[in-house]
Write a protein that holds these residues in place. Structure first.
Motif, PDB file in Angstrom:
ATOM      1  N   SER A  19      51.219  83.855  56.848  1.00 44.10           N
ATOM      2  CA  SER A  19      52.712  83.361  57.259  1.00 44.10           C
ATOM      3  C   SER A  19      52.659  83.097  58.763  1.00 44.10           C
ATOM      4  N   LEU A  20      52.205  83.902  59.471  1.00 43.66           N
ATOM      5  CA  LEU A  20      52.210  83.375  61.025  1.00 43.66           C
ATOM      6  C   LEU A  20      51.646  82.131  61.211  1.00 43.66           C
ATOM      7  N   ALA A  21      50.695  81.969  60.686  1.00 42.31           N
ATOM      8  CA  ALA A  21      49.957  80.379  60.606  1.00 42.31           C
ATOM      9  C   ALA A  21      50.811  79.420  60.272  1.00 42.31           C
ATOM     10  N   VAL A  22      51.477  79.735  59.118  1.00 42.60           N
ATOM     11  CA  VAL A  22      52.314  78.663  58.472  1.00 42.60           C
ATOM     12  C   VAL A  22      53.566  78.419  59.687  1.00 42.60           C
ATOM     13  N   LEU A  23      54.186  79.654  60.242  1.00 46.65           N
ATOM     14  CA  LEU A  23      55.039  79.565  61.267  1.00 46.65           C
ATOM     15  C   LEU A  23      54.544  78.541  62.406  1.00 46.65           C
ATOM     16  N   ILE A  24      53.704  78.750  62.707  1.00 48.13           N
ATOM     17  CA  ILE A  24      53.050  77.647  63.919  1.00 48.13           C
ATOM     18  C   ILE A  24      52.819  76.259  63.509  1.00 48.13           C
ATOM     19  N   LEU A  25      52.129  76.120  62.264  1.00 44.85           N
ATOM     20  CA  LEU A  25      51.853  74.879  61.845  1.00 44.85           C
ATOM     21  C   LEU A  25      53.038  73.952  61.174  1.00 44.85           C
ATOM     22  N   LEU A  26      53.994  74.521  60.340  1.00 43.19           N
ATOM     23  CA  LEU A  26      54.949  73.837  59.501  1.00 43.19           C
ATOM     24  C   LEU A  26      56.131  73.417  60.364  1.00 43.19           C
ATOM     25  N   PRO A  27      56.957  74.362  60.738  1.00 43.64           N
ATOM     26  CA  PRO A  27      58.255  74.065  61.226  1.00 43.64           C
ATOM     27  C   PRO A  27      58.110  72.673  62.347  1.00 43.64           C
ATOM     28  N   PRO A  28      57.520  72.475  63.124  1.00 41.68           N
ATOM     29  CA  PRO A  28      57.255  71.166  64.132  1.00 41.68           C
ATOM     30  C   PRO A  28      57.329  69.979  63.107  1.00 41.68           C
ATOM     31  N   PHE A  29      57.097  69.967  61.869  1.00 39.76           N
ATOM     32  CA  PHE A  29      56.903  68.695  61.082  1.00 39.76           C
ATOM     33  C   PHE A  29      58.265  68.457  60.282  1.00 39.76           C
ATOM     34  N   VAL A  30      59.003  69.651  60.154  1.00 41.52           N
ATOM     35  CA  VAL A  30      60.258  69.673  59.165  1.00 41.52           C
ATOM     36  C   VAL A  30      61.444  69.237  59.648  1.00 41.52           C
ATOM     37  N   PHE A  31      61.941  68.208  58.896  1.00 47.25           N
ATOM     38  CA  PHE A  31      63.227  67.768  59.251  1.00 47.25           C
ATOM     39  C   PHE A  31      64.092  67.318  57.981  1.00 47.25           C
ATOM     40  N   VAL A  32      65.457  67.364  58.158  1.00 52.50           N
ATOM     41  CA  VAL A  32      66.398  67.010  56.926  1.00 52.50           C
ATOM     42  C   VAL A  32      67.211  66.103  57.281  1.00 52.50           C
ATOM     43  N   SER A 172      58.852  62.047  68.418  1.00 51.56           N
ATOM     44  CA  SER A 172      57.903  62.335  67.538  1.00 51.56           C
ATOM     45  C   SER A 172      58.918  63.258  66.426  1.00 51.56           C
ATOM     46  N   LEU A 173      58.282  64.352  65.759  1.00 54.65           N
ATOM     47  CA  LEU A 173      59.290  64.831  64.862  1.00 54.65           C
ATOM     48  C   LEU A 173      59.841  66.196  65.540  1.00 54.65           C
ATOM     49  N   ALA A 174      59.993  66.282  66.732  1.00 56.41           N
ATOM     50  CA  ALA A 174      60.729  67.332  67.544  1.00 56.41           C
ATOM     51  C   ALA A 174      62.194  66.867  67.407  1.00 56.41           C
ATOM     52  N   GLY A 175      62.395  65.717  67.402  1.00 59.85           N
ATOM     53  CA  GLY A 175      63.921  65.208  67.108  1.00 59.85           C
ATOM     54  C   GLY A 175      64.574  65.098  68.559  1.00 59.85           C
ATOM     55  N   ASN A 176      63.886  65.317  69.752  1.00 58.95           N
ATOM     56  CA  ASN A 176      64.477  65.022  71.079  1.00 58.95           C
ATOM     57  C   ASN A 176      63.272  65.075  72.029  1.00 58.95           C
ATOM     58  N   ALA A 177      63.316  64.264  72.928  1.00 56.82           N
ATOM     59  CA  ALA A 177      62.106  64.106  74.054  1.00 56.82           C
ATOM     60  C   ALA A 177      62.074  65.088  74.832  1.00 56.82           C
ATOM     61  N   GLY A 178      63.027  65.744  75.250  1.00 56.42           N
ATOM     62  CA  GLY A 178      63.061  66.952  75.956  1.00 56.42           C
ATOM     63  C   GLY A 178      62.359  68.286  75.248  1.00 56.42           C
ATOM     64  N   ASP A 179      62.762  68.312  74.116  1.00 58.16           N
ATOM     65  CA  ASP A 179      62.286  69.516  73.318  1.00 58.16           C
ATOM     66  C   ASP A 179      60.649  69.296  73.054  1.00 58.16           C
ATOM     67  N   LEU A 180      60.414  68.140  72.757  1.00 54.68           N
ATOM     68  CA  LEU A 180      58.828  67.750  72.400  1.00 54.68           C
ATOM     69  C   LEU A 180      58.116  68.270  73.733  1.00 54.68           C
ATOM     70  N   ALA A 181      58.589  67.687  74.973  1.00 53.83           N
ATOM     71  CA  ALA A 181      57.724  67.945  76.084  1.00 53.83           C
ATOM     72  C   ALA A 181      57.819  69.525  76.399  1.00 53.83           C
TER      73      ALA A 181
END
Length: 441
Positions: A19-32, A172-181
């Motif tokens: 579950s921790l691995a999924v927490l690291i890998l999955l949320p960065p790519f999720v958007f609705v 990217s899929l962060a949604g914001n340039a500042g968040d991504l950086a």
């Protein structure tokens, strides 16, 4: 607090790590796309859910703890750091005008604090490092998409006003340039730590990944994140190398930063704009008009010095603060000014606004606890931890990492290692030491 080595349930430990691995890998790519905040809200909800799953699994894996005392719990550095802030946030629900907003924020804060405590106690160093290592790949994937956006080869997100071609289009899929950086700061520091301890093809791989991430940060033109990485990198190599090699590394790092500014045209133009703003004395423009948000936070602290406006209620009070400041003669006009701020763009000032002076004292206590825990870490761990803490502090002074799910959960995982209890307090066996029970003779 004590525990038995043979009591750990391997399947629950594996489930917690999964579950921790999924927490690291999955949320960065999720958007609705249909959500109110298409990127941040879905990432937050998924991260909170996965964090709770990991905690439940760890709780079950550690169910055979022989004895738990209040004195033993208070010896846990993570609990000592987080509990005062969580308690004050809970109390603010009774004094705020916006209980629904504050209630939602308290839930998120409590889950984040519980994750910090649970991961510090329940994870072994091996598990924590393996999970943090997964951050390289999610960061690299987001960076690859951002570089495609910057080059114009692939732009999957349609934006209004032609922003695809500006720095705000490099999301990217962060949604914001500042968040991504800001998201890339931690994996960049971890890769430098891995680079120092690796050799051969592994070192080459780490160097390539680091170059991709740094290039992505440069094309986002986010100076706060770049400054945080620069300071963290200088501190890491200064604490890791002898003086002469430290000077060479510092010069090489500064030369690389200068080269990025000179070679990347948009970054160079933005830097020149900042220089012009400094020369004209327009510090609000230098800070991308963060002074407006900081003034509002200071006004809220002045109006509610003891109880604050309520945890998570900064946004709800910003309009009132802006109107009052405008009446006092503060200038909020200008072509690039924001009409509103969802947060103070400074986590320290936001704590002050939302929880008052007691919140600042609780934050100071958490910082002192964190620094004390860092000083007790083995010598080989201190350079990277020092670099990370300094970078996180700079991010918190200019952005809001503690309010962004994409950023904060990887940081909580890292901080759980800095705040992990002494071996004499809680003994957590390594996963490979676990053996299945015999079925019979």
């Amino acid at each position: 607090m004590t525990r038995q080595r043979t009591s750990v349930a391997p399947i629950w430990r594996r489930s917690a790590f999964l579950s921790l691995a999924v927490l690291i890998l999955l949320p960065p790519f999720v958007f609705v796309p249909t959500a109110f905040e298409a990127f941040r809200t879905p990432k937050l909800l998924l991260s909170l859910f996965l964090a709770m799953v990991s905690l439940l699994c760890l709780s079950w894996a550690l169910r055979d703890v022989e004895r738990v005392s209040f004195a033993g719990l208070w010896k846990l550095p993570a609990l000592r750091a987080a509990l005062p802030l969580v308690a004050l946030a809970g109390l603010s629900w009774f004094t705020t005008e916006f209980r629904e907003v504050t209630g939602r924020a308290i839930v998120a804060l409590t889950i984040g604090a519980a994750s910090l405590v649970g991961w510090s106690v329940g994870l072994s160093d091996t598990e924590r490092n393996r999970a943090l290592g997964l951050l390289y790949w999610s960061a690299t994937a987001l960076s690859a998409l951002a570089l495609l956006q910057a080059s114009g080869l692939y732009r999957p997100l349609a934006m209004v006003g032609g922003k695809e071609t500006s720095r705000m289009g490099i999301t990217s899929l962060a949604g914001n340039a500042g968040d991504l950086a800001a998201y890339l700061v931690l994996p960049c520091l971890l890769l430098q730590g891995a680079l120092r301890g690796s050799s051969g093809t592994q070192r080459i791989r780490n160097a390539i990944l680091l170059a991709v991430l740094v290039l992505t940060m440069a094309v986002t033109q986010t100076f706060t994140a770049l400054a945080a990485l620069l300071v963290g990198s200088l501190l890491f190599w200064a604490a890791s190398l002898p003086l002469r090699r430290t000077l060479r590394s510092a010069l090489a790092t500064l030369a690389l930063a200068a080269a990025l500014v000179l070679l990347i045209s948009p970054l160079r133009q933005r830097a020149l704009g900042k220089v012009h703003a400094i020369s004209s004395g327009d510090w609000n423009q230098v800070l991308t008009y963060r002074l407006d948000a900081w003034r509002a936070a200071t006004w809220m602290l002045g109006q509610h010095p003891i109880e604050g406006v309520g945890h998570g209620a900064y946004r709800s009070h910003y309009a009132e603060a802006r109107l009052a400041l405008t009446a006092e003669g503060k200038d909020f006009s200008g072509p690039y000014r924001q009409f509103t701020f969802s947060n103070a763009h400074n986590d320290v000032l936001e704590v002050a606004a939302e929880l008052g002076v007691p919140g600042l004292l609780a934050l100071a206590w958490a910082t002192w606890t964190l620094i004390s825990s860092w000083r007790r870490r083995p010598g080989e761990e201190r350079p990277l931890a020092l670099a990370a803490l300094a970078s996180l502090a700079l991010l918190a002074m200019g952005t809001f990492p503690f309010e962004t799910a994409l950023l904060i959960f990887p940081w909580l995982l890292f901080l759980s290692g800095v705040l992990r209890p002494a071996p004499l307090s809680v003994e957590i066996p390594e996963p490979q030491a676990v053996r299945p029970a015999r079925r019979g003779r």
